[in-house]
Each structure stands twice: as C-alpha cells, then as structure tokens.
Design a protein around this motif. Structure first.
Motif, PDB file in Angstrom:
ATOM      1  N   UNK A  74       0.836  -1.202   0.000  1.00  0.00           N
ATOM      2  CA  UNK A  74       0.000   0.000   0.000  1.00  0.00           C
ATOM      3  C   UNK A  74       0.871   1.252   0.000  1.00  0.00           C
ATOM      4  N   UNK A  75       1.925   1.237   0.802  1.00  0.00           N
ATOM      5  CA  UNK A  75       2.861   2.372   0.817  1.00  0.00           C
ATOM      6  C   UNK A  75       3.503   2.533  -0.563  1.00  0.00           C
ATOM      7  N   UNK A  76       3.952   1.430  -1.163  1.00  0.00           N
ATOM      8  CA  UNK A  76       4.551   1.490  -2.504  1.00  0.00           C
ATOM      9  C   UNK A  76       3.551   2.038  -3.519  1.00  0.00           C
ATOM     10  N   UNK A  77       2.314   1.530  -3.461  1.00  0.00           N
ATOM     11  CA  UNK A  77       1.290   1.929  -4.418  1.00  0.00           C
ATOM     12  C   UNK A  77       1.027   3.429  -4.343  1.00  0.00           C
ATOM     13  N   UNK A  78       0.793   3.932  -3.118  1.00  0.00           N
ATOM     14  CA  UNK A  78       0.504   5.359  -2.976  1.00  0.00           C
ATOM     15  C   UNK A  78       1.739   6.226  -3.207  1.00  0.00           C
ATOM     16  N   UNK A  79       2.897   5.714  -2.891  1.00  0.00           N
ATOM     17  CA  UNK A  79       4.121   6.467  -3.152  1.00  0.00           C
ATOM     18  C   UNK A  79       4.338   6.619  -4.655  1.00  0.00           C
ATOM     19  N   UNK A  80       4.231   5.521  -5.386  1.00  0.00           N
ATOM     20  CA  UNK A  80       4.416   5.562  -6.840  1.00  0.00           C
ATOM     21  C   UNK A  80       3.312   6.398  -7.497  1.00  0.00           C
ATOM     22  N   UNK A  81       2.071   6.208  -7.053  1.00  0.00           N
ATOM     23  CA  UNK A  81       0.936   6.902  -7.657  1.00  0.00           C
ATOM     24  C   UNK A  81       0.840   8.374  -7.322  1.00  0.00           C
ATOM     25  N   UNK A  82       1.616   8.814  -6.338  1.00  0.00           N
ATOM     26  CA  UNK A  82       1.574  10.225  -5.943  1.00  0.00           C
ATOM     27  C   UNK A  82       2.822  10.988  -6.382  1.00  0.00           C
ATOM     28  N   UNK A  83       3.597  10.356  -7.257  1.00  0.00           N
ATOM     29  CA  UNK A  83       4.763  11.046  -7.816  1.00  0.00           C
ATOM     30  C   UNK A  83       6.067  10.768  -7.118  1.00  0.00           C
ATOM     31  N   UNK A  84       6.101   9.765  -6.262  1.00  0.00           N
ATOM     32  CA  UNK A  84       7.331   9.430  -5.552  1.00  0.00           C
ATOM     33  C   UNK A  84       8.269   8.573  -6.384  1.00  0.00           C
ATOM     34  N   UNK A  85       9.522   8.553  -5.990  1.00  0.00           N
ATOM     35  CA  UNK A  85      10.531   7.771  -6.709  1.00  0.00           C
ATOM     36  C   UNK A  85      10.504   6.302  -6.279  1.00  0.00           C
ATOM     37  N   UNK A  86       9.322   5.696  -6.372  1.00  0.00           N
ATOM     38  CA  UNK A  86       9.107   4.350  -5.874  1.00  0.00           C
ATOM     39  C   UNK A  86       8.457   3.526  -6.974  1.00  0.00           C
ATOM     40  N   UNK A  87       8.869   2.276  -7.090  1.00  0.00           N
ATOM     41  CA  UNK A  87       8.243   1.367  -8.049  1.00  0.00           C
ATOM     42  C   UNK A  87       7.302   0.439  -7.292  1.00  0.00           C
ATOM     43  N   UNK A  88       6.054   0.379  -7.739  1.00  0.00           N
ATOM     44  CA  UNK A  88       5.069  -0.514  -7.130  1.00  0.00           C
ATOM     45  C   UNK A  88       5.258  -1.903  -7.722  1.00  0.00           C
ATOM     46  N   UNK A  89       5.449  -2.891  -6.853  1.00  0.00           N
ATOM     47  CA  UNK A  89       5.715  -4.256  -7.306  1.00  0.00           C
ATOM     48  C   UNK A  89       4.593  -5.227  -6.953  1.00  0.00           C
ATOM     49  N   UNK A  90       3.484  -4.695  -6.453  1.00  0.00           N
ATOM     50  CA  UNK A  90       2.360  -5.548  -6.061  1.00  0.00           C
ATOM     51  C   UNK A  90       1.452  -5.862  -7.237  1.00  0.00           C
ATOM     52  N   UNK A  91       0.371  -6.557  -6.912  1.00  0.00           N
ATOM     53  CA  UNK A  91      -0.614  -6.927  -7.930  1.00  0.00           C
ATOM     54  C   UNK A  91      -1.450  -5.714  -8.325  1.00  0.00           C
ATOM     55  N   UNK A  92      -2.075  -5.795  -9.510  1.00  0.00           N
ATOM     56  CA  UNK A  92      -2.968  -4.713  -9.916  1.00  0.00           C
ATOM     57  C   UNK A  92      -4.223  -4.762  -9.041  1.00  0.00           C
ATOM     58  N   UNK A  93      -4.976  -3.688  -9.032  1.00  0.00           N
ATOM     59  CA  UNK A  93      -6.118  -3.572  -8.117  1.00  0.00           C
ATOM     60  C   UNK A  93      -7.184  -4.651  -8.339  1.00  0.00           C
ATOM     61  N   UNK A  94      -7.607  -4.934  -9.592  1.00  0.00           N
ATOM     62  CA  UNK A  94      -8.614  -5.987  -9.751  1.00  0.00           C
ATOM     63  C   UNK A  94      -8.137  -7.346  -9.227  1.00  0.00           C
ATOM     64  N   UNK A  95      -6.888  -7.681  -9.479  1.00  0.00           N
ATOM     65  CA  UNK A  95      -6.348  -8.959  -9.016  1.00  0.00           C
ATOM     66  C   UNK A  95      -6.249  -8.984  -7.495  1.00  0.00           C
ATOM     67  N   UNK A  96      -5.778  -7.904  -6.910  1.00  0.00           N
ATOM     68  CA  UNK A  96      -5.609  -7.848  -5.454  1.00  0.00           C
ATOM     69  C   UNK A  96      -6.939  -7.949  -4.707  1.00  0.00           C
ATOM     70  N   UNK A  97      -8.022  -7.518  -5.331  1.00  0.00           N
ATOM     71  CA  UNK A  97      -9.322  -7.490  -4.655  1.00  0.00           C
ATOM     72  C   UNK A  97     -10.301  -8.547  -5.179  1.00  0.00           C
ATOM     73  N   UNK A  98      -9.817  -9.407  -6.069  1.00  0.00           N
ATOM     74  CA  UNK A  98     -10.677 -10.450  -6.648  1.00  0.00           C
ATOM     75  C   UNK A  98     -11.227 -11.362  -5.553  1.00  0.00           C
TER      76      UNK A  98
END
Length: 123
Positions: A52-76
């Motif tokens: 979650x930290x990676x996701x919001x960091x990457x999505x908010x312009x941070x120098x972070x790469x999100x390595x988790x699953x995409x949202x549909x897969x994560x919430x399936x």
C-alpha cells in the motif's frame, strides 16, 4: 510545485498514514471484519502495508516502483460493497485530517481513490 508524494510527507509520511488507516479500519465496525484475519498473520499484514505504501508512493509522484498486484487482481473474490468502500474512504480522510494534510492534497487523494473504485468494488 511539490508533488502529492512530497505533500503527504514522502515515504515516511505515507507509511505513517497507511499505519493509521489500517488501525482505523481495524476499529471501524462497518469494515473491520475484513481486516481481523490479518491480526493472526502479522507477516501478511506487513506485506499489505508495504504494498500500500509502494502503491501510494508511486501513484503520488514518488521515486518508488510498485511491485504488487494490480487492483482488480488484489481485490478479486472480496466482493467489496460500495458502502464498505465509502467507509474505507472515510477512514482514510480521518487519518489525513489527523496528519494535517491540506485540502488540495486531500482532493488529489480523493481523485485517486475514486479512480480505483471500479477496480475494487464487487470484484
């Protein structure tokens, strides 16, 4: 102009926000049943927080790469309702207020959360 990542306090600030949101979800009787199982698997909870930290960091312009699953897969299979999603958003905004995040940053966070809605609800 500062990025949303910077206005949320960078990695450290976002980590504190995520910790606060998880705590708020655990205390919210409308959605806490979804989070209680993680109390018995602290390693899984830690992984979810990290993603979650990676996701919001990457999505908010941070120098972070999100390595988790995409949202549909994560919430399936979770079948999250619209009402549950709104309760989660309420928790997030209570935590943002607690961390004194300004209105402009909160509006951007809401926009991100709203853009994810169809990828999470009723999956």
């Amino acid at each position: 102009m500062k990025t949303l990542f910077e206005r949320l306090g960078g990695s450290e600030g976002i980590s504190k926000i995520v910790d606060g949101v998880v705590e708020a979800h655990m205390n919210n009787p409308s959605i806490n049943v979804r989070f209680f199982p993680y109390m018995e698997t602290p390693e899984k909870l830690s992984e979810i927080k990290r993603h979650t930290v990676e996701f919001f960091s990457a999505g908010s312009g941070g120098p972070v790469e999100y390595k988790g699953r995409d949202m549909p897969t994560a919430h399936r299979g979770m079948n999250i309702t619209h009402a549950e999603y709104m309760h989660a958003i309420d928790d997030i905004f209570q935590v943002l207020d607690k961390h004194q995040i300004d209105q402009s940053a909160k509006a951007e966070v809401l926009s991100i959360l709203w853009s994810l809605k169809d990828m999470i609800i009723a999956r």
